[in-house]
Scaffold this active site. Structure first.
Site, mmCIF file in Angstrom:
data_model
loop_
_atom_site.group_PDB
_atom_site.id
_atom_site.type_symbol
_atom_site.label_atom_id
_atom_site.label_comp_id
_atom_site.label_asym_id
_atom_site.label_seq_id
_atom_site.Cartn_x
_atom_site.Cartn_y
_atom_site.Cartn_z
ATOM 1 N N ASN A 136 0.825 -1.217 0.000
ATOM 2 C CA ASN A 136 0.000 0.000 0.000
ATOM 3 C C ASN A 136 0.860 1.268 0.000
ATOM 4 O OD1 ASN A 136 1.000 0.079 2.592
ATOM 5 N ND2 ASN A 136 -0.976 -0.016 3.624
ATOM 6 N N GLU A 143 1.261 4.467 7.316
ATOM 7 C CA GLU A 143 0.240 3.995 6.401
ATOM 8 C C GLU A 143 -0.268 5.153 5.523
ATOM 9 O OE1 GLU A 143 0.119 0.951 6.174
ATOM 10 O OE2 GLU A 143 -0.390 -0.147 8.000
#
Ligand code: PGA
EC number: 3.5.99.6
Length: 244
Positions: A136, A143
């Site tokens: 990702n 993140e």
């Protein structure tokens, strides 16, 4: 960003080890930033091998790891502290007191974050940071959506990261929900960065990094603005992106 295309995982590990060993030999008191995960295991094996054969010394080297799971002690088999001991520190002549990994089982996580950031600064910053990339686009445990200005902080892991890391645990339920991670600004302060990318599971991430915009929705994209990044990527990860 400089891109070094290699054939396979072993060659990526070998090239990365050559780069690190070169920097350590030039600057025996270097501050290394280190990463965990499947990607750097081969690099650490090569460094151990070189230490045994060529006696490269880590006596004056200091290391800072990117991250640690919240709630796990350094003795937990899934802790990144134990990972580092097992794959690297136990097999080279580094002083354990010079190896730093964020403390995951702290009572005061916020204090731990600022202490870690200060520790890096007190040592004069990181000279060379090793990174992997999440599918990702995460770097460390930063993140998608993490601020580019972030310093060491507590992060909530995304479902995709917890699933990717469940292979090391007995079940997905056991994967911690949170981690402590150097922030993106902390990583970007490193003087030099080497990003390792291997395997077709990382192909989309690498393509996104090379062809996409610099955007907080894809944390690794910030690396495009760093003056000294080397990407070492194997053919499976590069796919058709760079093929002649
Ligand atoms: P991996 O993880 O090396 O286990 O693929 C890299 C990352 O998630 O940053």
């Amino acid at each position: 960003m400089k891109i070094l295309q290699v054939k396979h995982y072993d060659e990526m590990s070998q090239k990365a080890a050559e780069l690190l060993i070169d920097r350590i030999r030039r600057s025996p008191g270097i501050n290394l930033g280190l990463a965990t995960g499947g990607t750097p295991v081969g690099l650490y094996a090569q460094m151990v091998n070189d230490h045994q054969k060529n006696h490269t010394s880590y006596r004056d080297v200091t290391t800072f790891n990117l991250d640690e799971y919240m709630g796990l002690s350094g003795e937990d088999p899934n802790s990144y502290r134990l990972f580092m001991d097992k794959h690297l520190f136990n097999h080279i002549d580094i002083q354990k007191s010079n190896t730093h990994v964020p403390i995951g089982d702290t009572d005061n996580p916020n204090q731990q974050c600022s202490d870690y950031e200060n520790l890096i600064e007190r040592h004069g910053g990181i000279d060379l940071q090793v990174l992997g990339i999440g599918s990702n686009g995460h770097i460390g445990f930063n993140e998608p959506g993490t601020s580019f200005h972030s310093e060491t902080h507590i992060v909530e892991l995304t479902p995709s990261t917890r699933e990717a890391n469940a292979r090391y645990f007995n079940s997905l339920n056991e994967v911690p929900s949170h981690a402590i991670s150097m922030g993106i600004a902390s990583i970007m302060r490193s003087r030099e960065i080497v990003l390792l990318v291997s395997g077709d599971a990382k192909r989309d991430a690498l393509e996104h990094l090379l062809q996409g915009d610099v955007n907080e929705s894809f944390p690794a994209s910030i690396l495009k603005t760093h003056p000294a990044v080397t990407i070492i990527a194997d053919e499976a990860a590069i796919g058709k992106t760079l093929a002649p």
